[in-house]
Scaffold this motif. Sequence first.
Motif, PDB file in Angstrom:
ATOM      1  N   GLY A  12      37.312 -91.000  14.587  1.00  0.00           N
ATOM      2  CA  GLY A  12      35.876 -91.020  14.398  1.00  0.00           C
ATOM      3  C   GLY A  12      35.387 -92.341  13.863  1.00  0.00           C
ATOM      4  N   GLU A  78      35.041 -86.615  24.631  1.00  0.00           N
ATOM      5  CA  GLU A  78      34.482 -87.206  23.409  1.00  0.00           C
ATOM      6  C   GLU A  78      33.543 -88.339  23.819  1.00  0.00           C
ATOM      7  OE1 GLU A  78      36.424 -89.526  19.515  1.00  0.00           O
ATOM      8  OE2 GLU A  78      37.691 -88.566  21.034  1.00  0.00           O
ATOM      9  N   TRP A  80      30.773 -91.472  22.545  1.00  0.00           N
ATOM     10  CA  TRP A  80      30.277 -92.372  21.501  1.00  0.00           C
ATOM     11  C   TRP A  80      29.059 -93.098  22.040  1.00  0.00           C
ATOM     12  CZ3 TRP A  80      32.861 -93.563  16.719  1.00  0.00           C
ATOM     13  CH2 TRP A  80      33.964 -92.733  16.483  1.00  0.00           C
ATOM     14  N   PHE A  85      29.986 -92.020  16.716  1.00  0.00           N
ATOM     15  CA  PHE A  85      30.367 -90.746  17.312  1.00  0.00           C
ATOM     16  C   PHE A  85      29.127 -89.963  17.708  1.00  0.00           C
ATOM     17  CE2 PHE A  85      30.971 -86.145  16.450  1.00  0.00           C
ATOM     18  CZ  PHE A  85      31.738 -85.859  17.572  1.00  0.00           C
ATOM     19  N   ARG A 105      26.482 -84.991  16.875  1.00  0.00           N
ATOM     20  CA  ARG A 105      25.869 -85.721  15.763  1.00  0.00           C
ATOM     21  C   ARG A 105      24.369 -85.780  15.951  1.00  0.00           C
ATOM     22  NH1 ARG A 105      24.080 -90.716  14.457  1.00  0.00           N
ATOM     23  NH2 ARG A 105      24.716 -91.629  16.429  1.00  0.00           N
ATOM     24  N   ALA A 126      33.530 -87.668  11.898  1.00  0.00           N
ATOM     25  CA  ALA A 126      33.979 -87.833  13.278  1.00  0.00           C
ATOM     26  C   ALA A 126      35.290 -87.074  13.488  1.00  0.00           C
ATOM     27  CB  ALA A 126      34.166 -89.316  13.599  1.00  0.00           C
ATOM     28  N   ALA A 135      37.550 -95.542  12.586  1.00  0.00           N
ATOM     29  CA  ALA A 135      37.082 -94.253  12.088  1.00  0.00           C
ATOM     30  C   ALA A 135      37.884 -93.727  10.913  1.00  0.00           C
ATOM     31  CB  ALA A 135      37.137 -93.225  13.219  1.00  0.00           C
TER      32      ALA A 135
END
Length: 208
Positions: A12, A78, A80, A85, A105, A126, A135
């Motif tokens: 994260g 995942e 970003w 994140f 988020r 994260a 992260a």
Amino acid sequence: MTLHRRSFLAAGLALTATPALALPRSLAFSVERDGVKIGEHRMSFSGDDASPTVTTEVEMLVKIGAVPIYRYRHQATERWRGGRFASLSTITDANGRRRTVEAVREADAVNIAYGKKRITAAPTTAPLTHWNPQALSGPLFNPQEGKLLSVTGRRRQDSLITPDGRRAAVLWSLREEAEIDDWYDADGAWLALRGKLKDGSVMIYRRI
């Protein structure tokens, strides 16, 4: 971690954006437990370095002799955005037990859903997916179970040789609810992992 099965993976970043890593298009690892190969962990990266979409596929099979005793499969997407994140969606099957995690988020929090449970975490939280060393100093959650992790990440200057003898530029160690070491090259790409499992065995990731 003491690395629990739920903690095989993970990474994260903080809410404040940091410089983008020079990401590879893909990463692949052979996964070993006490020197015996039990599976593979593969990741692919699309989009730009600051706003990647990361797709993960993990398959593991542990045997005693010829008898399978533990089967594991994990899939994750995942995302970003601007070095932060943004979201995570995972499906994990561990010995026939299926779990899903969804995390997003928002402006002031990370909302995590797993099963019927919901967690509101700090906006800097994260997933621990390991590929992003930037992260590891912040709050982390388990991408397979959705639970917040009690770990402390520390960047180290020693032991910069990976388990398979490669020279690394960065080593991060996670301790408390974990006993994991992660190595990275000069561009920030993940090179290797070594973790201690709950039963005392040692798991190693080797790049392939």
